[in-house]
Design an enzyme around this catalytic site. Structure first.
Site, PDB file in Angstrom:
ATOM      1  N   ASN A   9       0.952  -1.333   0.103  1.00  0.00           N
ATOM      2  CA  ASN A   9      -0.070  -0.080   0.179  1.00  0.00           C
ATOM      3  C   ASN A   9       1.106   1.300  -0.138  1.00  0.00           C
ATOM      4  OD1 ASN A   9      -1.952   2.015   0.488  1.00  0.00           O
ATOM      5  ND2 ASN A   9      -2.422   1.376   2.545  1.00  0.00           N
ATOM      6  N   LYS A  11       0.048   4.199  -0.662  1.00  0.00           N
ATOM      7  CA  LYS A  11      -0.586   5.461   0.162  1.00  0.00           C
ATOM      8  C   LYS A  11      -0.248   6.875  -0.711  1.00  0.00           C
ATOM      9  CE  LYS A  11      -0.395   3.310   4.679  1.00  0.00           C
ATOM     10  NZ  LYS A  11      -0.340   3.541   6.205  1.00  0.00           N
ATOM     11  N   HIS A  98      -9.421   1.235   4.590  1.00  0.00           N
ATOM     12  CA  HIS A  98      -8.240   1.411   5.320  1.00  0.00           C
ATOM     13  C   HIS A  98      -8.733   2.342   6.435  1.00  0.00           C
ATOM     14  CE1 HIS A  98      -4.413   2.730   6.432  1.00  0.00           C
ATOM     15  NE2 HIS A  98      -3.740   1.381   5.728  1.00  0.00           N
ATOM     16  N   GLU A 100      -6.969   4.673   7.425  1.00  0.00           N
ATOM     17  CA  GLU A 100      -7.090   6.051   7.196  1.00  0.00           C
ATOM     18  C   GLU A 100      -8.420   6.808   6.644  1.00  0.00           C
ATOM     19  OE1 GLU A 100      -3.371   5.634   5.225  1.00  0.00           O
ATOM     20  OE2 GLU A 100      -2.371   5.264   7.340  1.00  0.00           O
ATOM     21  N   GLU A 170      -5.712  -4.858  10.588  1.00  0.00           N
ATOM     22  CA  GLU A 170      -4.542  -3.901  10.671  1.00  0.00           C
ATOM     23  C   GLU A 170      -4.873  -3.015  12.107  1.00  0.00           C
ATOM     24  OE1 GLU A 170      -2.534  -2.669   6.933  1.00  0.00           O
ATOM     25  OE2 GLU A 170      -4.276  -1.649   6.862  1.00  0.00           O
ATOM     26  N   GLY A 176       2.335   2.308  10.735  1.00  0.00           N
ATOM     27  CA  GLY A 176       3.057   3.583  10.672  1.00  0.00           C
ATOM     28  C   GLY A 176       3.954   3.882  11.972  1.00  0.00           C
ATOM     29  N   SER A 216       3.303  -2.014  10.474  1.00  0.00           N
ATOM     30  CA  SER A 216       4.702  -2.148  10.645  1.00  0.00           C
ATOM     31  C   SER A 216       5.182  -3.141  10.588  1.00  0.00           C
ATOM     32  CB  SER A 216       4.878  -1.606  12.254  1.00  0.00           C
ATOM     33  OG  SER A 216       4.764  -0.292  12.263  1.00  0.00           O
TER      34      SER A 216
HETATM   35  P1  PGA Z   1       2.676   0.410   7.611  1.00  0.00           P
HETATM   36  O1  PGA Z   1       1.236   0.477   7.069  1.00  0.00           O
HETATM   37  O2  PGA Z   1       3.261  -1.122   7.302  1.00  0.00           O
HETATM   38  O3  PGA Z   1       3.553   1.401   7.268  1.00  0.00           O
HETATM   39  O4  PGA Z   1       2.398   0.170   8.988  1.00  0.00           O
HETATM   40  C1  PGA Z   1       0.393  -0.566   6.767  1.00  0.00           C
HETATM   41  C2  PGA Z   1      -0.761  -0.105   6.238  1.00  0.00           C
HETATM   42  O5  PGA Z   1      -1.146   0.998   6.406  1.00  0.00           O
HETATM   43  O6  PGA Z   1      -1.447  -0.686   5.333  1.00  0.00           O
END
Ligand code: PGA
Length: 253
Positions: A9, A11, A98, A100, A170, A176, A216
């Site tokens: 992803n 983003k 997601h 976000e 997640e 992140g 992460s």
């Molecule tokens: P990350 O993000 O691996 O940077 O923690 C995962 C995601 O949001 O899909």
């Protein structure tokens, strides 16, 4: 056998040129090193999709995905991208819900269910995201909370359609932050969600659904996470922006 999947992803990262370069690296390494243990899905920003699709060779295990779609079929929705548009350029996966998008764009379970219906009609595989915040985990309600997210967005589906979905668990506190869930925490949730699917759809169907872990995930921790019985791969944010790291994760089964 359910599929092993590693989805990147990106983003809101990478200019067009940078995105083409990153995707080319991933495609070339996957080919040269015969990465076959997992399906790789690249989910770049919308404007990269059409050009990237042309870079992906036939007969490969690298696929193209979008990060979102709109929940209406077409019409006066300025700035939005429809499922039919994605379909018309060969997109095969799309991330839905997601955290976000749920948080910053107020996406509701009802809208997510609509998106999933449109994607399935177009034969695009939804990667449905779910996960709890830190405060919900600390309250001890996390298992029930995430199961409820699945009930609300997926349990209207027929058994046949449910089998076409990929789920990504997640935990928001791990996204992140560099603070990954332990393999025990992730496995506990994945097993709980699979049981939840079993309660509605039965064992055979629940066992056929790929449930990915995200938050992460990196080349150092992927092996331990992917060794868990109910973890079928990862949804990778930060580490998907470096071709070598992304491929290392895909080799961690
Ligand atoms: P990350 O993000 O691996 O940077 O923690 C995962 C995601 O949001 O899909």
């Amino acid at each position: 056998m359910r599929k092993k999947i590693v989805a990147g992803n990106w983003k809101m990262n990478k200019t067009f040129e940078e995105g083409l370069a990153l995707a080319s690296e991933i495609i070339n390494i996957a080919k040269d090193e015969h990465i076959q243990k997992a399906i790789l899905v690249i989910n770049p920003p919308f404007i990269h999709l059409n050009a990237l699709q042309k870079l992906i060779p036939q007969n490969t295990n690298v696929f193209l995905g979008a990060q979102n779609c709109y929940h209406q079929k077409s019409g006066a929705f300025t700035g939005e991208i429809s499922v039919d548009m994605l379909k018309s350029i060969g997109v095969q996966y799309t991330i839905i819900g997601h955290s976000e998008r749920r948080e910053y764009f107020n996406e509701t379970s009802e809208q997510l269910a609509q998106k999933i219906n449109l994607l399935l009609e177009a034969s695009i595989t939804p990667i449905f995201c779910c996960g709890e915040s830190l405060s919900i985990r600390e309250s001890g309600e996390h298992l029930a909370y995430v199961a409820q997210q699945i009930t609300e967005a997926l349990f209207h589906l027929s058994a046949e359609n449910l089998q076409k979905i990929v789920i990504a668990y997640e935990p928001i506190w791990a996204i992140g932050t560099g603070k990954t869930a332990s393999s025990a925490q992730a496995q506990e949730m994945h097993a709980y969600l699979r049981n939840h699917l079993t309660s509605k759809y039965g064992e055979t169907i629940a066992q056929s659904i790929s449930i990915l872990y995200g938050g992460s995930c990196n080349p150092q921790n992927a092996k331990e996470l992917f060794a868990c019985a109910d973890i079928d791969g990862g949804l990778i944010g930060g580490a998907s922006l470096k071709s070598r790291d992304f491929i290392s994760i895909a080799q961690s089964f």
